[in-house]
Design a protein around this motif. Structure first.
Motif, PDB file in Angstrom:
ATOM      1  N   HIS A  72      11.717   0.549  -8.074  1.00  0.00           N
ATOM      2  CA  HIS A  72      12.656   0.934  -7.021  1.00  0.00           C
ATOM      3  C   HIS A  72      11.952   1.281  -5.715  1.00  0.00           C
ATOM      4  CE1 HIS A  72      15.901   2.981  -4.913  1.00  0.00           C
ATOM      5  NE2 HIS A  72      15.095   4.024  -4.771  1.00  0.00           N
ATOM      6  N   CYS A  73      10.912   2.094  -5.784  1.00  0.00           N
ATOM      7  CA  CYS A  73      10.353   2.648  -4.545  1.00  0.00           C
ATOM      8  C   CYS A  73       9.435   1.680  -3.809  1.00  0.00           C
ATOM      9  CB  CYS A  73       9.628   3.961  -4.829  1.00  0.00           C
ATOM     10  SG  CYS A  73       8.094   3.768  -5.749  1.00  0.00           S
ATOM     11  N   LEU A  74       9.083   0.555  -4.406  1.00  0.00           N
ATOM     12  CA  LEU A  74       8.273  -0.433  -3.684  1.00  0.00           C
ATOM     13  C   LEU A  74       8.982  -0.965  -2.443  1.00  0.00           C
ATOM     14  CD1 LEU A  74       6.600  -2.502  -6.546  1.00  0.00           C
ATOM     15  CD2 LEU A  74       5.439  -1.103  -4.827  1.00  0.00           C
ATOM     16  N   SER A  75      10.304  -0.862  -2.417  1.00  0.00           N
ATOM     17  CA  SER A  75      11.041  -1.318  -1.239  1.00  0.00           C
ATOM     18  C   SER A  75      10.921  -0.346  -0.074  1.00  0.00           C
ATOM     19  CB  SER A  75      12.523  -1.515  -1.580  1.00  0.00           C
ATOM     20  OG  SER A  75      13.093  -0.286  -2.024  1.00  0.00           O
ATOM     21  N   ASP A  76      10.372   0.854  -0.307  1.00  0.00           N
ATOM     22  CA  ASP A  76      10.254   1.866   0.739  1.00  0.00           C
ATOM     23  C   ASP A  76       8.870   1.936   1.363  1.00  0.00           C
ATOM     24  OD1 ASP A  76      12.903   2.703   0.451  1.00  0.00           O
ATOM     25  OD2 ASP A  76      12.382   4.112  -1.143  1.00  0.00           O
ATOM     26  N   VAL A  77       7.891   1.242   0.790  1.00  0.00           N
ATOM     27  CA  VAL A  77       6.524   1.332   1.290  1.00  0.00           C
ATOM     28  C   VAL A  77       6.256   0.205   2.282  1.00  0.00           C
ATOM     29  CG1 VAL A  77       5.750   2.433  -0.829  1.00  0.00           C
ATOM     30  CG2 VAL A  77       5.590  -0.050  -0.609  1.00  0.00           C
ATOM     31  N   GLY A  78       5.067   0.239   2.886  1.00  0.00           N
ATOM     32  CA  GLY A  78       4.751  -0.798   3.848  1.00  0.00           C
ATOM     33  C   GLY A  78       3.315  -0.708   4.312  1.00  0.00           C
ATOM     34  N   PRO A  79       2.968  -1.415   5.388  1.00  0.00           N
ATOM     35  CA  PRO A  79       1.593  -1.439   5.889  1.00  0.00           C
ATOM     36  C   PRO A  79       1.099  -0.041   6.235  1.00  0.00           C
ATOM     37  CG  PRO A  79       2.954  -3.107   6.972  1.00  0.00           C
ATOM     38  CD  PRO A  79       3.889  -2.238   6.194  1.00  0.00           C
ATOM     39  N   GLY A  80      -0.164   0.190   5.968  1.00  0.00           N
ATOM     40  CA  GLY A  80      -0.771   1.469   6.302  1.00  0.00           C
ATOM     41  C   GLY A  80      -0.659   2.511   5.215  1.00  0.00           C
ATOM     42  N   TYR A  81       0.055   2.193   4.126  1.00  0.00           N
ATOM     43  CA  TYR A  81       0.204   3.136   3.023  1.00  0.00           C
ATOM     44  C   TYR A  81      -0.564   2.657   1.788  1.00  0.00           C
ATOM     45  CZ  TYR A  81       3.832   5.679   5.532  1.00  0.00           C
ATOM     46  OH  TYR A  81       4.512   6.426   6.454  1.00  0.00           O
ATOM     47  N   PHE A  82      -1.038   3.637   1.022  1.00  0.00           N
ATOM     48  CA  PHE A  82      -1.757   3.407  -0.230  1.00  0.00           C
ATOM     49  C   PHE A  82      -1.017   4.186  -1.303  1.00  0.00           C
ATOM     50  CE2 PHE A  82      -4.908   4.649  -3.388  1.00  0.00           C
ATOM     51  CZ  PHE A  82      -5.755   3.568  -3.506  1.00  0.00           C
ATOM     52  N   CYS A  95       1.615   0.157 -16.058  1.00  0.00           N
ATOM     53  CA  CYS A  95       2.817   0.077 -15.217  1.00  0.00           C
ATOM     54  C   CYS A  95       2.650  -0.943 -14.101  1.00  0.00           C
ATOM     55  CB  CYS A  95       3.147   1.448 -14.623  1.00  0.00           C
ATOM     56  SG  CYS A  95       1.954   2.031 -13.392  1.00  0.00           S
ATOM     57  N   TRP A  96       1.402  -1.316 -13.817  1.00  0.00           N
ATOM     58  CA  TRP A  96       1.127  -2.177 -12.658  1.00  0.00           C
ATOM     59  C   TRP A  96       0.603  -3.519 -13.144  1.00  0.00           C
ATOM     60  CZ3 TRP A  96       1.424   0.054  -7.573  1.00  0.00           C
ATOM     61  CH2 TRP A  96       1.207  -0.870  -6.542  1.00  0.00           C
ATOM     62  N   GLY A  97       1.371  -4.575 -12.879  1.00  0.00           N
ATOM     63  CA  GLY A  97       0.982  -5.914 -13.295  1.00  0.00           C
ATOM     64  C   GLY A  97       1.244  -6.933 -12.205  1.00  0.00           C
ATOM     65  N   GLY A  98       1.446  -8.173 -12.617  1.00  0.00           N
ATOM     66  CA  GLY A  98       1.578  -9.267 -11.656  1.00  0.00           C
ATOM     67  C   GLY A  98       2.795  -9.154 -10.766  1.00  0.00           C
ATOM     68  N   GLY A  99       3.957  -8.826 -11.337  1.00  0.00           N
ATOM     69  CA  GLY A  99       5.169  -8.715 -10.530  1.00  0.00           C
ATOM     70  C   GLY A  99       5.103  -7.587  -9.530  1.00  0.00           C
ATOM     71  N   VAL A 100       4.602  -6.427  -9.952  1.00  0.00           N
ATOM     72  CA  VAL A 100       4.458  -5.293  -9.036  1.00  0.00           C
ATOM     73  C   VAL A 100       3.464  -5.640  -7.932  1.00  0.00           C
ATOM     74  CG1 VAL A 100       3.635  -2.917  -8.864  1.00  0.00           C
ATOM     75  CG2 VAL A 100       5.107  -3.573 -10.757  1.00  0.00           C
ATOM     76  N   THR A 101       2.366  -6.300  -8.296  1.00  0.00           N
ATOM     77  CA  THR A 101       1.374  -6.700  -7.293  1.00  0.00           C
ATOM     78  C   THR A 101       1.974  -7.637  -6.260  1.00  0.00           C
ATOM     79  OG1 THR A 101      -0.424  -6.477  -8.891  1.00  0.00           O
ATOM     80  CG2 THR A 101      -0.854  -7.815  -6.952  1.00  0.00           C
ATOM     81  N   ARG A 102       2.779  -8.587  -6.706  1.00  0.00           N
ATOM     82  CA  ARG A 102       3.393  -9.537  -5.773  1.00  0.00           C
ATOM     83  C   ARG A 102       4.325  -8.816  -4.799  1.00  0.00           C
ATOM     84  NH1 ARG A 102       3.268 -14.801  -5.585  1.00  0.00           N
ATOM     85  NH2 ARG A 102       2.201 -14.832  -7.603  1.00  0.00           N
ATOM     86  N   MET A 103       5.124  -7.874  -5.321  1.00  0.00           N
ATOM     87  CA  MET A 103       6.027  -7.131  -4.445  1.00  0.00           C
ATOM     88  C   MET A 103       5.246  -6.247  -3.481  1.00  0.00           C
ATOM     89  SD  MET A 103       9.174  -6.594  -3.659  1.00  0.00           S
ATOM     90  CE  MET A 103      10.051  -5.415  -2.626  1.00  0.00           C
ATOM     91  N   ALA A 104       4.216  -5.585  -3.978  1.00  0.00           N
ATOM     92  CA  ALA A 104       3.394  -4.730  -3.120  1.00  0.00           C
ATOM     93  C   ALA A 104       2.736  -5.549  -2.014  1.00  0.00           C
ATOM     94  CB  ALA A 104       2.339  -4.014  -3.949  1.00  0.00           C
ATOM     95  N   SER A 105       2.295  -6.748  -2.346  1.00  0.00           N
ATOM     96  CA  SER A 105       1.686  -7.629  -1.339  1.00  0.00           C
ATOM     97  C   SER A 105       2.708  -8.061  -0.301  1.00  0.00           C
ATOM     98  CB  SER A 105       1.068  -8.854  -2.017  1.00  0.00           C
ATOM     99  OG  SER A 105       0.014  -8.487  -2.878  1.00  0.00           O
ATOM    100  N   LEU A 106       3.916  -8.393  -0.748  1.00  0.00           N
ATOM    101  CA  LEU A 106       4.968  -8.796   0.187  1.00  0.00           C
ATOM    102  C   LEU A 106       5.342  -7.656   1.138  1.00  0.00           C
ATOM    103  CD1 LEU A 106       7.294 -10.868  -2.163  1.00  0.00           C
ATOM    104  CD2 LEU A 106       5.942 -11.732  -0.244  1.00  0.00           C
ATOM    105  N   MET A 107       5.284  -6.424   0.643  1.00  0.00           N
ATOM    106  CA  MET A 107       5.574  -5.253   1.476  1.00  0.00           C
ATOM    107  C   MET A 107       4.372  -4.847   2.316  1.00  0.00           C
ATOM    108  SD  MET A 107       8.715  -4.730   0.912  1.00  0.00           S
ATOM    109  CE  MET A 107       8.899  -3.188   1.810  1.00  0.00           C
ATOM    110  N   LYS A 108       3.254  -5.567   2.132  1.00  0.00           N
ATOM    111  CA  LYS A 108       2.023  -5.326   2.889  1.00  0.00           C
ATOM    112  C   LYS A 108       1.462  -3.918   2.647  1.00  0.00           C
ATOM    113  CE  LYS A 108       3.217  -8.710   6.460  1.00  0.00           C
ATOM    114  NZ  LYS A 108       2.447  -9.764   5.755  1.00  0.00           N
TER     115      LYS A 108
END
Length: 225
Positions: A72-82, A95-108
């Motif tokens: 859920h919260c991956l939609s709230d993050v963005g560039p400059g955040y870790f 908890c962190w795999g390929g799908g989460v990585t792809r979404m995190a990358s898209l959100m930069k």
């Protein structure tokens, strides 16, 4: 409405970019000579070699088998955040795999660390995503809707971390720095880095390390007693 299941807090303000740029030029190992707070356990290691991230921390705490809040919260993050993910003691379920990585990358998202395992290493490599974890695991989480906290106080490898902290993550590990410490850490880190360059040049020119550090004089003084 109760917040006992999901604790959802707003994103912290980003730290000044000029300070993060300075931080990115330092090494965690250099800061480790004088700063003793915020270092995650050495077991939390980079998934990809050569990555360096300096960013503002957003935090997440999720229980063992459940990654509902992470999705859920991956939609709230963005560039400059870790994103720093506290697994609340679990070291088995990834908890962190390929799908989460792809979404995190898209959100930069600038990078992430998990105090627990990741999975789908090949997909993390494919996405070239800066990631730190306790290593790979084939056992993954599910969407059980049991709860969690977003931008709450967390523990990452024994380090107490609040949203809005600075992070420096490199090949030596992950360091979290409280905003009120950042200016002094930067100043001392830059001074230490410059002294390191000078000392490296001296060693290359033939100066013995023990002579330069004073260790040889200490040994000789003891040996003469």
């Amino acid at each position: 409405m109760s917040n006992l299941v999901y604790k959802l807090n707003p994103m912290p303000p980003k730290l000044p970019q000029d300070k993060l740029d300075r931080l990115a030029k330092l090494e965690t190992a250099t800061i480790g000579h004088f700063y003793h707070y915020g270092f995650a356990a050495p077991a939390i290691q980079p998934v990809l070699p050569g990555k360096v991230v300096a960013a503002t921390v957003t935090t997440l705490a999720i229980p063992g088998l459940d990654s509902t809040l992470l999705h859920h919260c991956l939609s709230d993050v963005g560039p400059g955040y870790f994103m720093a993910v506290d697994r609340l003691g679990d070291t088995k379920y990834a908890c962190w795999g390929g799908g989460v990585t792809r979404m995190a990358s898209l959100m930069k998202l600038s990078g992430a660390c998990v105090d627990g395992p990741h999975t789908d290493t090949a997909e993390v490599i494919e996405q070239d995503f800066p990631m730190w974890s306790r290593g790979p695991s084939p056992v993954t989480t599910r969407l059980y809707d049991t709860g969690g906290g977003f931008n709450v106080p967390v523990s990452i490898g024994g380090a107490a971390v609040l949203p809005g902290y600075a992070v420096l993550a490199d090949e030596s590990g992950v360091l979290f720095i409280a905003p009120e410490d950042l200016d002094e850490v930067l100043a001392l880190g830059e001074e230490k880095t410059e002294k390191g360059r000078i000392n490296e040049a001296k060693i290359s020119d033939g100066t013995y390390l023990g002579e330069m550090s004073g260790a040889s004089a200490m040994v000789q003084a003891r040996s003469q007693k």
